[in-house]
Design a protein around this motif. Structure first.
Motif, PDB file in Angstrom:
ATOM      1  N   ARG A 184     -10.020  -5.912  46.366  1.00 45.99           N
ATOM      2  CA  ARG A 184      -9.455  -5.804  47.712  1.00 45.99           C
ATOM      3  C   ARG A 184     -10.572  -6.215  48.664  1.00 45.99           C
ATOM      4  NH1 ARG A 184      -4.328  -5.842  47.238  1.00 45.99           N
ATOM      5  NH2 ARG A 184      -4.139  -5.145  49.396  1.00 45.99           N
ATOM      6  N   ILE A 185     -10.207  -6.848  49.744  1.00 44.13           N
ATOM      7  CA  ILE A 185     -11.241  -7.316  50.670  1.00 44.13           C
ATOM      8  C   ILE A 185     -11.027  -6.670  52.043  1.00 44.13           C
ATOM      9  CG2 ILE A 185     -12.340  -9.345  51.705  1.00 44.13           C
ATOM     10  CD1 ILE A 185     -11.258 -10.959  49.325  1.00 44.13           C
ATOM     11  N   LEU A 186     -12.068  -5.991  52.491  1.00 43.91           N
ATOM     12  CA  LEU A 186     -12.001  -5.323  53.792  1.00 43.91           C
ATOM     13  C   LEU A 186     -12.715  -6.176  54.833  1.00 43.91           C
ATOM     14  CD1 LEU A 186     -12.913  -1.635  52.776  1.00 43.91           C
ATOM     15  CD2 LEU A 186     -10.688  -2.758  52.733  1.00 43.91           C
ATOM     16  N   VAL A 187     -12.031  -6.442  55.922  1.00 42.87           N
ATOM     17  CA  VAL A 187     -12.646  -7.187  57.032  1.00 42.87           C
ATOM     18  C   VAL A 187     -12.776  -6.212  58.195  1.00 42.87           C
ATOM     19  CG1 VAL A 187     -12.455  -9.163  58.577  1.00 42.87           C
ATOM     20  CG2 VAL A 187     -11.610  -9.332  56.226  1.00 42.87           C
ATOM     21  N   ASN A 188     -13.999  -5.956  58.587  1.00 42.49           N
ATOM     22  CA  ASN A 188     -14.279  -4.936  59.608  1.00 42.49           C
ATOM     23  C   ASN A 188     -13.547  -3.632  59.289  1.00 42.49           C
ATOM     24  OD1 ASN A 188     -15.973  -6.685  60.951  1.00 42.49           O
ATOM     25  ND2 ASN A 188     -14.345  -7.466  62.289  1.00 42.49           N
ATOM     26  N   GLY A 189     -13.557  -3.270  58.025  1.00 39.52           N
ATOM     27  CA  GLY A 189     -12.988  -1.993  57.594  1.00 39.52           C
ATOM     28  C   GLY A 189     -11.494  -2.012  57.332  1.00 39.52           C
ATOM     29  N   VAL A 190     -10.822  -3.136  57.632  1.00 39.13           N
ATOM     30  CA  VAL A 190      -9.370  -3.216  57.450  1.00 39.13           C
ATOM     31  C   VAL A 190      -9.064  -3.992  56.173  1.00 39.13           C
ATOM     32  CG1 VAL A 190      -7.219  -4.132  58.455  1.00 39.13           C
ATOM     33  CG2 VAL A 190      -9.021  -3.207  59.943  1.00 39.13           C
ATOM     34  N   ASP A 191      -8.173  -3.473  55.332  1.00 38.70           N
ATOM     35  CA  ASP A 191      -7.797  -4.184  54.105  1.00 38.70           C
ATOM     36  C   ASP A 191      -6.990  -5.433  54.490  1.00 38.70           C
ATOM     37  OD1 ASP A 191      -6.717  -5.178  51.757  1.00 38.70           O
ATOM     38  OD2 ASP A 191      -6.461  -3.201  50.868  1.00 38.70           O
ATOM     39  N   ALA A 192      -7.620  -6.596  54.334  1.00 36.30           N
ATOM     40  CA  ALA A 192      -6.983  -7.854  54.769  1.00 36.30           C
ATOM     41  C   ALA A 192      -6.737  -8.770  53.576  1.00 36.30           C
ATOM     42  CB  ALA A 192      -7.873  -8.540  55.798  1.00 36.30           C
ATOM     43  N   THR A 193      -6.705  -8.200  52.367  1.00 35.22           N
ATOM     44  CA  THR A 193      -6.612  -8.999  51.141  1.00 35.22           C
ATOM     45  C   THR A 193      -5.462 -10.013  51.201  1.00 35.22           C
ATOM     46  OG1 THR A 193      -7.331  -6.990  50.025  1.00 35.22           O
ATOM     47  CG2 THR A 193      -6.637  -8.827  48.624  1.00 35.22           C
ATOM     48  N   ASP A 194      -4.269  -9.548  51.550  1.00 35.43           N
ATOM     49  CA  ASP A 194      -3.107 -10.436  51.500  1.00 35.43           C
ATOM     50  C   ASP A 194      -3.165 -11.499  52.603  1.00 35.43           C
ATOM     51  OD1 ASP A 194      -2.240  -9.000  49.344  1.00 35.43           O
ATOM     52  OD2 ASP A 194      -1.026  -7.620  50.558  1.00 35.43           O
ATOM     53  N   GLU A 195      -3.584 -11.077  53.780  1.00 34.93           N
ATOM     54  CA  GLU A 195      -3.667 -12.014  54.902  1.00 34.93           C
ATOM     55  C   GLU A 195      -4.709 -13.104  54.613  1.00 34.93           C
ATOM     56  OE1 GLU A 195      -4.082  -9.696  58.428  1.00 34.93           O
ATOM     57  OE2 GLU A 195      -3.838 -11.455  59.721  1.00 34.93           O
ATOM     58  N   LEU A 196      -5.776 -12.739  53.929  1.00 30.18           N
ATOM     59  CA  LEU A 196      -6.848 -13.702  53.643  1.00 30.18           C
ATOM     60  C   LEU A 196      -6.398 -14.800  52.698  1.00 30.18           C
ATOM     61  CD1 LEU A 196      -9.958 -11.390  53.175  1.00 30.18           C
ATOM     62  CD2 LEU A 196      -9.569 -13.036  55.001  1.00 30.18           C
ATOM     63  N   ARG A 197      -5.415 -14.492  51.849  1.00 30.13           N
ATOM     64  CA  ARG A 197      -4.981 -15.459  50.829  1.00 30.13           C
ATOM     65  C   ARG A 197      -4.001 -16.487  51.364  1.00 30.13           C
ATOM     66  NH1 ARG A 197      -8.755 -16.376  48.462  1.00 30.13           N
ATOM     67  NH2 ARG A 197      -9.938 -14.544  47.994  1.00 30.13           N
ATOM     68  N   THR A 198      -3.517 -16.325  52.606  1.00 28.58           N
ATOM     69  CA  THR A 198      -2.499 -17.253  53.110  1.00 28.58           C
ATOM     70  C   THR A 198      -3.118 -18.637  53.375  1.00 28.58           C
ATOM     71  OG1 THR A 198      -2.931 -16.651  55.399  1.00 28.58           O
ATOM     72  CG2 THR A 198      -1.226 -15.388  54.260  1.00 28.58           C
ATOM     73  N   GLU A 199      -2.260 -19.648  53.396  1.00 28.63           N
ATOM     74  CA  GLU A 199      -2.735 -21.007  53.678  1.00 28.63           C
ATOM     75  C   GLU A 199      -3.273 -21.101  55.108  1.00 28.63           C
ATOM     76  OE1 GLU A 199      -3.229 -23.606  51.484  1.00 28.63           O
ATOM     77  OE2 GLU A 199      -2.800 -21.940  50.153  1.00 28.63           O
TER      78      GLU A 199
ATOM     79  N   PHE B  65     -16.103  -5.881  49.572  1.00 31.49           N
ATOM     80  CA  PHE B  65     -15.316  -6.176  48.367  1.00 31.49           C
ATOM     81  C   PHE B  65     -15.171  -4.872  47.590  1.00 31.49           C
ATOM     82  CE2 PHE B  65     -17.385 -10.096  49.607  1.00 31.49           C
ATOM     83  CZ  PHE B  65     -16.375 -11.037  49.492  1.00 31.49           C
ATOM     84  N   VAL B  66     -13.931  -4.461  47.363  1.00 33.92           N
ATOM     85  CA  VAL B  66     -13.699  -3.197  46.665  1.00 33.92           C
ATOM     86  C   VAL B  66     -13.182  -3.496  45.270  1.00 33.92           C
ATOM     87  CG1 VAL B  66     -12.496  -0.981  46.721  1.00 33.92           C
ATOM     88  CG2 VAL B  66     -13.110  -2.124  48.869  1.00 33.92           C
ATOM     89  N   GLY B  67     -13.950  -3.099  44.266  1.00 33.29           N
ATOM     90  CA  GLY B  67     -13.554  -3.344  42.879  1.00 33.29           C
ATOM     91  C   GLY B  67     -14.414  -4.442  42.294  1.00 33.29           C
TER      92      GLY B  67
END
Ligand code: DC
Length: 225
Positions: free
Chosen positions: A79-94, A70-72
């Protein structure tokens, strides 16, 4: 399990938990745990590795192996990093929410994430947002809140949120997804969504964010203590 004070904020999807929890944590100067993001991250990482959502043992390995950062730290969404990749937007999808809800019904996946969630309990305190924060992960929390709102209002909030992010969705579709997710989260055998016996329930239907934040803060007699 004792240690720093914990305020748990549980509730169904779209009840405003995330926004309220972040704002309350910022006001108190406490840490914040978005436990849903952990389930979402594992669901996403499983998808990246082509793991079938019914393959429990592969999902458990994935739950242990997936790194989530979790960055910030503040009232804004981190921003949320999954295995080092910024996946913030993808994580919020339905889609990510539905995958999270599916893997969250597997008891071994829940156990795999338990200690990781408890490790967020650090001084001066923690605001923990999820479904089972007050019932399973932090049963000894000093303060417990359960937020609800009508399904219609939750769908509308989600609709507005996703529209602002440029995601194309329909209100009807969102309402259907919310109802399906509610039913799955509330009816699963392990850690089903329900208020802890000692939780204060707040119905946020028709209430603004600031009003809910104040109501939650009123529950903490000595703020920040
Ligand atoms: O809070 P959220 O919408 O980001 O959570 C996504 C899914 O993860 C939710 O449908 C159920 C699951 N979840 C859970 O089972 N337990 C938690 N503490 C948090 C989330």
């Amino acid at each position: 399990m004792a240690g720093a004070p914990v305020l748990t904020i549980d509730g169904p999807s779209g009840s405003g938990k995330g926004t309220i929890s972040r704002l309350v944590a910022a006001r108190l100067g406490w840490h914040y745990l978005d436990s849903g993001a952990l389930y979402r991250a594992v669901g996403l990482a499983a998808g990246w590795s082509d793991i079938d959502l019914s393959d429990a043992s592969a999902l458990v390995r994935c739950a242990f192996d997936t790194q989530v950062g979790f960055v910030g730290d503040g009232p804004e969404e981190p921003r949320i990093l999954v295995n080092g990749v910024d996946a913030t937007d993808e994580l919020r999808t339905e889609t990510a929410g539905a995958a999270a809800s599916a893997i969250a019904a597997i008891p071994e996946v829940r156990s795999a994430l338990r200690d990781r969630q408890r490790a967020f309990r650090q001084p001066p305190g923690l605001v923990a947002d999820g479904r089972d924060m007050g019932t399973v992960i932090f049963p000894d929390a000093s303060h417990k809140v359960f937020l609800t709102a009508s399904a219609d209002e939750r769908a509308q909030r989600r609709y507005k949120q996703l529209k602002e992010k440029g995601v194309s969705v329909t209100l009807d579709g969102l309402l259907r997804e919310i109802l399906a997710r509610d039913a799955r989260d509330a009816n699963r055998a392990v850690a089903p969504l329900r208020p802890a016996q000692d939780a204060v329930c707040i119905d946020t239907t028709g209430l603004g964010i600031d009003a809910v934040v104040e109501r939650v803060l009123e529950l903490l007699p000595a703020r920040g203590a």
